[in-house]
Write a protein that holds these residues in place. Structure first.
Motif, mmCIF file in Angstrom:
data_model
loop_
_atom_site.group_PDB
_atom_site.id
_atom_site.type_symbol
_atom_site.label_atom_id
_atom_site.label_comp_id
_atom_site.label_asym_id
_atom_site.label_seq_id
_atom_site.Cartn_x
_atom_site.Cartn_y
_atom_site.Cartn_z
ATOM 1 N N CYS A 168 0.828 -1.218 0.000
ATOM 2 C CA CYS A 168 0.000 0.000 0.000
ATOM 3 C C CYS A 168 0.860 1.265 0.000
ATOM 4 C CB CYS A 168 -0.936 0.007 1.212
ATOM 5 S SG CYS A 168 -2.229 -1.259 1.153
ATOM 6 N N LYS A 169 2.075 1.182 0.566
ATOM 7 C CA LYS A 169 2.967 2.341 0.631
ATOM 8 C C LYS A 169 4.040 2.293 -0.460
ATOM 9 C CE LYS A 169 2.694 3.281 5.616
ATOM 10 N NZ LYS A 169 2.506 4.739 5.536
ATOM 11 N N ARG A 170 3.819 1.473 -1.496
ATOM 12 C CA ARG A 170 4.872 1.227 -2.486
ATOM 13 C C ARG A 170 5.362 2.480 -3.190
ATOM 14 N NH1 ARG A 170 0.015 -0.352 -4.228
ATOM 15 N NH2 ARG A 170 -0.753 0.268 -6.299
ATOM 16 N N GLN A 171 4.558 3.545 -3.247
ATOM 17 C CA GLN A 171 4.984 4.780 -3.907
ATOM 18 C C GLN A 171 5.888 5.623 -3.024
ATOM 19 O OE1 GLN A 171 4.328 5.193 -7.067
ATOM 20 N NE2 GLN A 171 3.016 3.368 -7.138
ATOM 21 N N SER A 172 5.842 5.377 -1.703
ATOM 22 C CA SER A 172 6.611 6.235 -0.790
ATOM 23 C C SER A 172 7.640 5.475 0.048
ATOM 24 C CB SER A 172 5.656 6.967 0.160
ATOM 25 O OG SER A 172 4.872 6.044 0.906
ATOM 26 N N THR A 173 7.596 4.152 0.023
ATOM 27 C CA THR A 173 8.516 3.381 0.863
ATOM 28 C C THR A 173 9.773 2.970 0.105
ATOM 29 O OG1 THR A 173 8.714 1.438 2.294
ATOM 30 C CG2 THR A 173 7.438 1.162 0.288
ATOM 31 N N ASP A 174 10.841 2.774 0.858
ATOM 32 C CA ASP A 174 12.086 2.258 0.285
ATOM 33 C C ASP A 174 12.246 0.766 0.557
ATOM 34 O OD1 ASP A 174 13.343 4.593 -0.901
ATOM 35 O OD2 ASP A 174 13.461 5.371 1.136
ATOM 36 N N ILE A 175 11.260 0.153 1.188
ATOM 37 C CA ILE A 175 11.280 -1.295 1.420
ATOM 38 C C ILE A 175 10.760 -1.974 0.162
ATOM 39 C CG2 ILE A 175 10.484 -3.179 2.879
ATOM 40 C CD1 ILE A 175 9.936 -1.072 5.054
ATOM 41 N N SER A 176 11.554 -2.867 -0.380
ATOM 42 C CA SER A 176 11.214 -3.483 -1.660
ATOM 43 C C SER A 176 11.514 -4.980 -1.629
ATOM 44 C CB SER A 176 12.012 -2.819 -2.786
ATOM 45 O OG SER A 176 11.821 -3.495 -4.010
ATOM 46 N N PHE A 177 10.727 -5.739 -2.434
ATOM 47 C CA PHE A 177 10.970 -7.175 -2.612
ATOM 48 C C PHE A 177 11.538 -7.455 -4.009
ATOM 49 C CE2 PHE A 177 7.656 -6.809 0.575
ATOM 50 C CZ PHE A 177 8.016 -7.754 1.530
ATOM 51 N N ASN A 178 11.891 -6.416 -4.733
ATOM 52 C CA ASN A 178 12.344 -6.539 -6.118
ATOM 53 C C ASN A 178 13.733 -7.179 -6.183
ATOM 54 O OD1 ASN A 178 13.024 -6.262 -8.788
ATOM 55 N ND2 ASN A 178 12.581 -4.078 -8.921
ATOM 56 N N LEU A 179 13.793 -8.415 -6.660
ATOM 57 C CA LEU A 179 15.051 -9.161 -6.690
ATOM 58 C C LEU A 179 16.105 -8.539 -7.606
ATOM 59 C CD1 LEU A 179 14.087 -12.942 -6.495
ATOM 60 C CD2 LEU A 179 15.804 -11.764 -5.113
ATOM 61 N N THR A 180 15.688 -7.714 -8.544
ATOM 62 C CA THR A 180 16.670 -7.073 -9.437
ATOM 63 C C THR A 180 17.558 -6.091 -8.677
ATOM 64 O OG1 THR A 180 15.128 -5.307 -10.062
ATOM 65 C CG2 THR A 180 15.130 -7.312 -11.416
ATOM 66 N N LEU A 181 17.121 -5.672 -7.485
ATOM 67 C CA LEU A 181 17.911 -4.754 -6.660
ATOM 68 C C LEU A 181 18.832 -5.493 -5.697
ATOM 69 C CD1 LEU A 181 15.145 -2.119 -5.753
ATOM 70 C CD2 LEU A 181 17.005 -1.850 -7.404
ATOM 71 N N TYR A 182 18.775 -6.814 -5.709
ATOM 72 C CA TYR A 182 19.587 -7.600 -4.775
ATOM 73 C C TYR A 182 21.070 -7.462 -5.120
ATOM 74 C CZ TYR A 182 21.081 -11.499 -1.820
ATOM 75 O OH TYR A 182 21.682 -12.270 -0.854
ATOM 76 N N THR A 183 21.876 -7.102 -4.135
ATOM 77 C CA THR A 183 23.308 -6.943 -4.365
ATOM 78 C C THR A 183 24.094 -7.113 -3.070
ATOM 79 O OG1 THR A 183 25.032 -5.449 -5.184
ATOM 80 C CG2 THR A 183 23.188 -4.443 -4.025
ATOM 81 N N TRP A 184 25.326 -7.594 -3.196
ATOM 82 C CA TRP A 184 26.256 -7.667 -2.076
ATOM 83 C C TRP A 184 27.237 -6.499 -2.107
ATOM 84 C CZ3 TRP A 184 27.120 -11.972 1.425
ATOM 85 C CH2 TRP A 184 26.153 -12.986 1.306
ATOM 86 N N ARG A 185 27.124 -5.651 -3.136
ATOM 87 C CA ARG A 185 28.079 -4.557 -3.307
ATOM 88 C C ARG A 185 27.754 -3.360 -2.424
ATOM 89 N NH1 ARG A 185 27.993 -3.253 -9.467
ATOM 90 N NH2 ARG A 185 25.753 -3.377 -9.024
#
Length: 416
Positions: A168-185
Motif C-alpha cells: 500500500c505504501k509502495r509509492q513512498s517506501t524504500d522497502i522493496s521485494f524486487n530481486l533485481t535490486l539484490y546486491t552484495w556490493r
C-alpha cells in the motif's frame, strides 16, 4: 511444558536471524536515509529480506533432518521427545520463514519512521497467538501441536499484514521485494551483517545458555525444567520491554547521526534511557511481588510452581540492568559500530552466565544455576557503562562544536 522449554532455544534462533538482518538493515537504512541515499536504502532492504528467507528456510529443513540427534542432545527424553518433535515441525520446519520475516519487516518499517504500524503488526501477531492457543490446544484437542500451529499461523498473518502495508505504501517506501535490486556490493552485506551480528549473537548465545540451563536442570527433575521454562518466559517480558524501547529509538539515533543533528540524537538517547529504566524498575517490582500468581497462570502443578516462582524472583531482579545494556548496544549499532555491541552481547549471554551456571551449580545447587543470570546481567551492565562513557563524551563534544559553529555564524551575520 518441559518439551516447550527444551524447544525454545531452537525457536529463539529464528529471532536471532530476524535481528541479524532486521537490525543490521534498519541501522544502514536509517543512516542512508539521513544522507538522502534512497537507492542504497532499497538495496539494503532487498538484500536483508531475501537472504534471511533463504537462510531461515534452510534452517527449518536442516532441523527436521537432525531431530533424532539434536533433541536428545538438547535434553529430550522418552517423555518429552514426541512433544518436542511436534512443536519443532510446526514452529520451525513449517514456520521458520514467517517467524523471521514478520519480525524483520517490523524492523524495516520502523527504520522509515513508521513505528506505530510496526508496533501494531507485532502486537497483532502476539494477540492472535493468545487467541488461537486455547482454540487449537483445547477446543480442537491438538495439545502441544495446537500451541505450535497457533504460533505458526499468527506469524503467517503478521507477515501478510506487513507485506500488505508495504504494498500500500509502495509509492513512498524504500522497502522493496524486487530481486533485481539484490546486491552484495556497496558494503551493504558487510554493514548489515556486522552491525546486526551482536543482536544475533545475543540470541545464539541465548540458545546455548538456555540449552545449558535446561540440561543442568534436567539433572534435578522435569518439574525444575518446566519451572525454569516458565521463569524464562516471564523474564522475556523484561527483556522485550528493554529491547523494544531500544530498538524503537535505533532509526532515530542513526538518522540524526548521519544527518549530523547531534542535539536531537542526544535527546533521543536520554529520553529513551529514562523511560526504559523507569519501566524496567516498575516491571521488576511487579514480577518479584507477583511471582506466585504469574507462574500459576502458566501451569497448575505444585512442584513446578514452587520452582518457577523461586526462579522468577531470582531472574527478575536485574531487569533495570538489561535496559541499560540494551540501550548501550542499540546506540552503538545505530551509528554503525561493531566491536562494542559484540562485546556486550557476548558478555550478557554466554560469556558470563554459562561459566557461572557450572560454578554456582557446584556451590549452591539448583538455585545457584539460576543466580548465574543476574550475575551476568550485572556484569554486562558494568562493562556497558564503561564503554558508553567515551562514546557519550564524543557525541557531546560534536554537539558543542556544532552549537559553537551556529553561534559563530549567527554573531557574524548579526555584525554584518
Amino acid at each position: 511444558m518441559a518439551a516447550v522449554s527444551l524447544c525454545m532455544p531452537m525457536f529463539i534462533f529464528l529471532t536471532g536471524l530476524a535481528n541479524l538482518f532486521g537490525i543490521g538493515a534498519s541501522s544502514l537504512m536509517s543512516r542512508s536515509l539521513g544522507v538522502g541515499n534512497h537507492q542504497k536504502a532499497k538495496q539494503t532492504a532487498v538484500f536483508s529480506i531475501w537472504t534471511s528467507v533463504g537462510i531461515s528456510l534452510a534452517y527449518g529443513l536442516l532441523l527436521a533432518l537432525l531431530q533424532p540427534v539434536l533433541l536428545p542432545w538438547a535434553g529430550a527424553d522418552d517423555a518429552t521427545y514426541e512433544f518436542c518433535s511436534q512443536y519443532i515441525f510446526w514452529t520451525i520446519t513449517v514456520g521458520a520463514v514467517p517467524t523471521v520475516l514478520n519480525q524483520e519487516l517490523a524492523h524495516l518499517v520502523r527504520a522509515e519512521g513508521n513505528s506505530a504500524q510496526a508496533s501494531f503488526g507485532v502486537a497483532m501477531g502476539g494477540v492472535l497467538n493468545i487467541i488461537l492457543d486455547p482454540i487449537f490446544i483445547f477446543l480442537l484437542g491438538f495439545n502441544i501441536a495446537g500451541a505450535a500451529i497457533a504460533t505458526m499461523l499468527s506469524n503467517v498473518i503478521a507477515t501478510i499484514y506487513f507485506m500488505l502495508l508495504i504494498f500500500c505504501k509502495r509509492q513512498s517506501t524504500d522497502i522493496s521485494f524486487n530481486l533485481t535490486l539484490y546486491t552484495w556490493r556497496h558494503r551493504i552485506a558487510r554493514e548489515v551483517l556486522l552491525v546486526g551480528l551482536p543482536s544475533c549473537l545475543m540470541n545464539l548465545m541465548g540458545v546455548l545458555s538456555n540449552i545449558t540451563i535446561n540440561k543442568l536442570m534436567a539433572g534435578y527433575s522435569n518439574a525444575a525444567v518446566a519451572g525454569i521454562g516458565v521463569a524464562k518466559k516471564v523474564d522475556m517480558l523484561s527483556f522485550a520491554i528493554a529491547t523494544g524501547m531500544s530498538q524503537g529509538v535505533l532509526p532515530l539515533i542513526g538518522y540524526n547521526y548521519s544527518a549530523q543533528n547531534y542535539r536531537r540524537m542526544k535527546a533521543a538517547i536520554q529520553t529513551s534511557f529514562l523511560i526504559s529504566l523507569a519501566v524496567a524498575i516498575v516491571g521488576t517490582v511487579f514480577l518479584f511481588t507477583c511471582a506466585g500468581p504469574i507462574v500459576r497462570a502458566f501451569i497448575d502443578d505444585a512442584e513446578t510452581v514452587r520452582f518457577g516462582q523461586m526462579f522468577q524472583r531470582i531472574i527478575c531482579i536485574t531487569g533495570p540492568c538489561i535496559s541499560v545494556t540494551m540501550l548501550a548496544i542499540t546506540a552503538f549499532q545505530s551509528v554503525g559500530k561493531k566491536l562494542e555491541p559484540a562485546i556486550l552481547s557476548l558478555l550478557r549471554k554466554g560469556g558470563l552466565d554459562i561459566p557461572f551456571m557450572f560454578v554456582m551449580n557446584a556451590l549452591a545447587g539448583v538455585n545457584g544455576i539460576v543466580w548465574a543470570t543476574p550475575i551476568a546481567d550485572f556484569g554486562a551492565m558494568a562493562v556497558a557503562v564503561i564503554l558508553f562513557i567515551p562514546f557519550w563524551r564524543r557525541i557531546s563534544s560534536l554537539k558543542n562544536q556544532q552549537d559553537c559553529g551556529k553561534q559563530s555564524t549567527y554573531t557574524h551575520g548579526k555584525n554584518m
